[in-house]
Design an enzyme around this catalytic site. Structure first.
Site, PDB file in Angstrom:
ATOM      1  CB  SER A 100    -100.751  35.539  45.992  1.00 30.97           C
ATOM      2  OG  SER A 100     -99.867  34.627  45.389  1.00 30.97           O
ATOM      3  CG  ASP A 243     -98.001  31.055  46.260  1.00 30.41           C
ATOM      4  OD1 ASP A 243     -98.563  29.943  46.312  1.00 30.41           O
ATOM      5  OD2 ASP A 243     -98.510  32.027  45.678  1.00 30.41           O
ATOM      6  CG  ASP A 245    -102.560  32.115  46.651  1.00 27.22           C
ATOM      7  OD1 ASP A 245    -101.328  32.083  46.448  1.00 27.22           O
ATOM      8  OD2 ASP A 245    -103.380  32.453  45.785  1.00 27.22           O
ATOM      9  CG  ASP A 247    -101.406  30.624  43.052  1.00 30.09           C
ATOM     10  OD1 ASP A 247    -100.361  30.819  43.699  1.00 30.09           O
ATOM     11  OD2 ASP A 247    -102.174  31.528  42.689  1.00 30.09           O
TER      12      ASP A 247
HETATM   13 MG    MG Z   1    -100.220  32.639  44.760  1.00 29.56          MG
END
Ligand code: MG
Length: 465
Positions: A100, A243, A245, A247
Site C-alpha cells: 500500500s 496511494d 495501491d 485505495d
Molecule cells: Mg492502500
C-alpha cells in the site's frame, strides 16, 4: 529483526523485502492461504513494487502446491482485485501483493474473502496459525492446477464504478483534473475511468516505478506540492492523488488547497444525504470533529470506529451504512463494494461537485476550521505500546473531561479539543493526533502527549534496572 508473528498487522501481512519477506516466506504464505481456502479458486494480483513480481510468483507456487485454483489478474489496484472477487461467485477469496503506502523496501499480502473484504482478525489468525505451525495441505502431483491468467479485471471494474454515478451529467461538465498517481498502480485504471466521464485527465507521476522516485507512495500534504502547482499552473478544476495501491484518494481544490480525507468524506456525505437521503455514515475515531459539525446538522448519525479499513467495513456491514471514510483518504461506498476504493471515491467527489455546481474550494469555504497536529513516537515493542496506552488511559482519566477508548485513548478537554494516542497497526510506532479550535492548543496537547509517553518510557526503563 521483527518476528514473523508480528508481520500480521491490521492490514494483512507486511514486512521488509529480503529481511522478513523473502520468496521462501511467500511460498509458505501461499501454502497457508491455500490450506485455509482448501480446494477452492482464488484470485491473485500485485502492485508495481520492485519485489511484487518475485513475491507473487513464489506466492502462486505455494498456492498451487496446496491444490487451489489460481486466477492471476496481473498488476492492478487493490480495489480492482476486490471488486473482481466480489463479482465472481466461483472465487472464494483473493490475495493482493502490496504494501500500500509503506516505503519502497516494504511489501506484503492482503487476503480478502469472497465478498472482497479483507479477512477478519479471527480468519487471519487461522492463516497465521497454519503458517506458523507449517501445518500445510500438500496437493498430490496430479492435483496441482495450472494458473489461469485473466485480463478483464480493469474493464469490469470501470463498468461497475460507472453504474453508481450520473454519467451524462458529469460528461457535460467536462472537468479538467490533475491526477497524481505517485508511481502507483492507479495509473492502470483511473485514466480510463475518468475518460469515460469526459474528464480531461492530466497525469502526474504516472509511470509505475517501485522506487517511487518523485514522491513516496503515501499521499500526505507535505509531498503533494507538485500536484498543487500543477493544478494552479494548468488551471485545473480539481486535483487528486492516490496511494501506492489505489485505495486511498486525497483531493486538491482548484486554488491548490489539499483537503484531507475527513473533509472530502464529509462533503461527499453531505451530497449523499441531500440527494440520496442517507441517514448515517461511519468514520474512524481519528477523523476531525468537522464530520459531526457538518453532518449532524443534516440529521446524519455519525458512527465512530476503530482506526483501520477492516473495522470501518465491518461497522458499515453491521449497521447497513452506505458511506464510510477514513481521514487518510480511504472512502467506502457500499453499493459498489464494502472496501476502500480510490477510483470510486474520485467519481463520487466529481459527482458531488457537479451536483452542487460548485468547485471544491467553494464547497469547503464555509466549513468550521479546526487545527490538527499529527506526530508519532517510535516504540518497537508491541507489548510496550500496550503498556503505554494503559498508562495514558489512567493519566487522562484523571485530567480530561471525557475519555474514549474505542482505539487507544482519546481524551477530550472541551467540545472541540481532543488528543488521540493509539498504537499503529502497521508500523512500530505510537501515533498522536490532536485537534483544537486554536493551533496553539492542538500543538500543546500533542507536545504534552509526547512528553508523557517519554516520561512513561523513562519510568519503565528505570523499573527494569
Ligand atoms: Mg492502500
Amino acid at each position: 529483526m521483527t518476528s514473523l508473528e508480528q508481520l500480521f498487522g491490521t492490514n494483512g501481512f507486511r514486512g521488509i523485502v529480503g529481511r522478513e519477506l523473502t520468496p521462501e516466506v511467500a511460498i509458505k504464505f501461499g501454502l497457508a492461504v491455500g490450506t485455509y481456502f482448501k480446494d477452492k479458486s482464488i484470485a491473485v494480483a500485485m502492485d508495481g513494487r520492485m519485489s511484487s513480481e518475485m513475491l507473487t510468483k513464489a506466492l502462486i507456487s505455494g498456492l498451487q502446491r496446496s491444490g487451489v485454483n489460481v486466477y492471476f489478474l496481473g498488476m492492478l489496484p487493490t480495489p480492482v482485485l476486490q471488486k473482481y472477487v466480489k463479482e465472481h461467485g466461483e472465487l472464494a477469496g483473493g490475495v493482493m501483493v502490496t504494501a500500500s503506502h509503506n516505503p519502497p523496501e516494504y511489501n506484503g499480502f492482503k487476503v480478502v474473502g469472497s465478498d472482497g473484504v479483507e479477512l477478519l482478525n479471527e480468519e487471519e489468525e487461522k492463516i497465521e496459525k497454519i503458517f506458523l505451525s507449517s501445518s500445510f495441505f500438500y496437493a498430490k502431483w496430479h492435483e496441482v492446477k495450472p494458473v489461469i491468467t485473466l485480463n478483464d479485471a480493469i474493464p469490469n471494474y470501470i463498468r461497475h464504478c460507472l453504474k453508481h454515478i450520473d454519467v451524462d451529467l458529469i460528461r457535460r461538465r467536462k472537468m479538467r483534473i490533475v491526477v497524481d498517481f505517485g508511481h502507483g498502480v492507479s495509473a492502470l485504471s483511473v485514466p480510463n475511468l475518468l475518460n469515460e466521464v469526459n474528464c480531461e485527465v492530466i497525469s502526474v507521476n504516472s509511470n509505475i516505478d517501485g522506487t517511487f522516485p518523485v514522491r513516496p507512495p503515501e499521499p500526505t500534504p507535505e509531498n503533494l506540492g507538485f500536484l498543487k502547482k500543477a493544478v494552479l499552473d494548468l488551471d485545473a478544476d480539481l486535483g487528486v492523488a492516490y496511494d501506492g495501491d489505489g485505495d486511498r484518494s486525497i483531493f486538491c481544490d482548484e486554488k491548490g488547497n489539499i483537503w484531507w480525507g475527513d473533509v472530502s468524506g464529509t462533503i461527499i456525505g453531505k451530497y449523499l444525504a441531500e440527494k440520496h437521503r442517507i441517514d448515517k455514515i461511519a468514520t474512524g475515531i481519528n477523523s476531525s470533529s468537522l464530520v459531526e459539525h457538518v453532518l449532524s446538522s443534516l440529521g446524519i448519525k455519525v458512527i465512530r470506529t476503530k482506526v483501520g479499513s477492516r473495522n470501518l467495513s465491518k461497522a458499515m456491514i453491521n449497521n447497513s451504512i452506505i458511506w464510510g471514510f477514513e481521514e487518510n483518504g480511504g472512502g467506502i461506498y457500499a453499493p459498489h463494494q464494502y472496501v476502500r476504493d480510490g477510483g470510486m471515491t474520485t467519481l463520487l467527489m466529481i459527482q458531488t461537485l457537479v451536483f452542487y455546481g460548485l468547485s471544491l474550494s467553494e464547497m469547503c469555504k464555509d466549513l468550521p476550521r479546526f487545527f490538527q497536529v499529527k506526530t508519532k513516537v517510535k516504540i518497537r515493542e508491541g507489548e510496550l505500546r500496550k503498556i503505554i496506552i494503559k498508562e495514558l488511559r489512567s493519566y487522562y482519566g484523571m485530567r480530561a473531561s471525557r475519555v474514549e477508548t474505542v482505539d487507544g485513548v482519546k481524551a477530550w478537554f472541551n467540545d472541540t479539543d481532543w488528543v488521540l494516542i493509539r498504537p499503529s497497526g502497521t508500523e512500530p510506532i505510537v501515533r498522536i493526533f490532536s485537534e483544537a479550535k486554536s493551533k496553539l492548543n492542538a500543538e500543546k496537547m500533542a507536545t504534552e502527549a509526547k512528553k508523557i509517553i517519554e516520561a512513561i518510557l523513562k519510568d519503565l526503563k528505570t523499573d527494569l534496572h
